[in-house]
Design an enzyme around this catalytic site. Structure first.
Site, short mmCIF file in Angstrom:
data_model
loop_
_atom_site.label_atom_id
_atom_site.label_comp_id
_atom_site.label_asym_id
_atom_site.label_seq_id
_atom_site.Cartn_x
_atom_site.Cartn_y
_atom_site.Cartn_z
N MET A 1 2.21 9.57 -5.64
CA MET A 1 2.52 10.94 -5.43
C MET A 1 3.59 11.30 -6.12
SD MET A 1 0.57 12.22 -2.98
CE MET A 1 1.28 13.52 -2.40
N ILE B 1 2.50 1.69 -3.39
CA ILE B 1 1.57 2.45 -4.69
C ILE B 1 1.18 3.65 -4.13
CG2 ILE B 1 -0.77 1.93 -5.28
CD1 ILE B 1 -0.52 -1.03 -5.11
N HIS B 2 0.83 4.22 -2.89
CA HIS B 2 0.61 5.49 -2.56
C HIS B 2 1.67 6.63 -2.98
CE1 HIS B 2 -2.93 4.06 -0.33
NE2 HIS B 2 -3.37 5.22 -0.33
N GLU B 3 2.91 5.97 -2.58
CA GLU B 3 4.18 6.83 -3.06
C GLU B 3 4.47 6.89 -4.49
OE1 GLU B 3 6.87 9.35 -2.43
OE2 GLU B 3 6.11 8.22 -0.70
N SER C 1 0.84 -1.16 0.02
CA SER C 1 0.02 0.14 -0.27
C SER C 1 0.87 1.45 0.09
CB SER C 1 -0.81 -0.17 1.16
OG SER C 1 -1.60 1.17 1.28
#
Length: 86
Positions: A27, A22-24, A19
């Site tokens: 961004m 993927i979030h990084e 998670s």
């Protein structure tokens, strides 16, 4: 042991790692900057989860609420500013 021969802790770590990665990535695409703020902050949640399981901490609901609301109202805006400004 749970499915796939993994312990609950190991499964939690892999879930947070995937998670956070993927979030990084999102961004990096949005801000065109390669930072690790969100990645690190998401992985720091794992020790916080383990600390929250301590009986003394479980009994103090006010402390848990304070940490949650401070994180919710201060964490996200500061994180966005960090990605855009620095």
């Amino acid at each position: 042991m749970l499915g796939y021969g993994m312990s609950k802790t190991w499964a939690m770590f892999l879930t947070f790692l995937l998670s956070a990665s993927i979030h990084e990535l999102v961004m990096v695409i949005v801000t065109q900057k390669f930072r690790f703020y969100l990645f690190v902050l998401q992985l720091v949640q794992i020790p916080l989860i383990l600390v929250s399981r301590i009986p003394m901490v479980k009994r103090n609901k006010l402390l848990g609420n304070i940490v949650f609301w401070l994180g919710l109202y201060a964490g996200f805006p500061l994180l966005c500013v960090a990605y855009v400004a620095y």
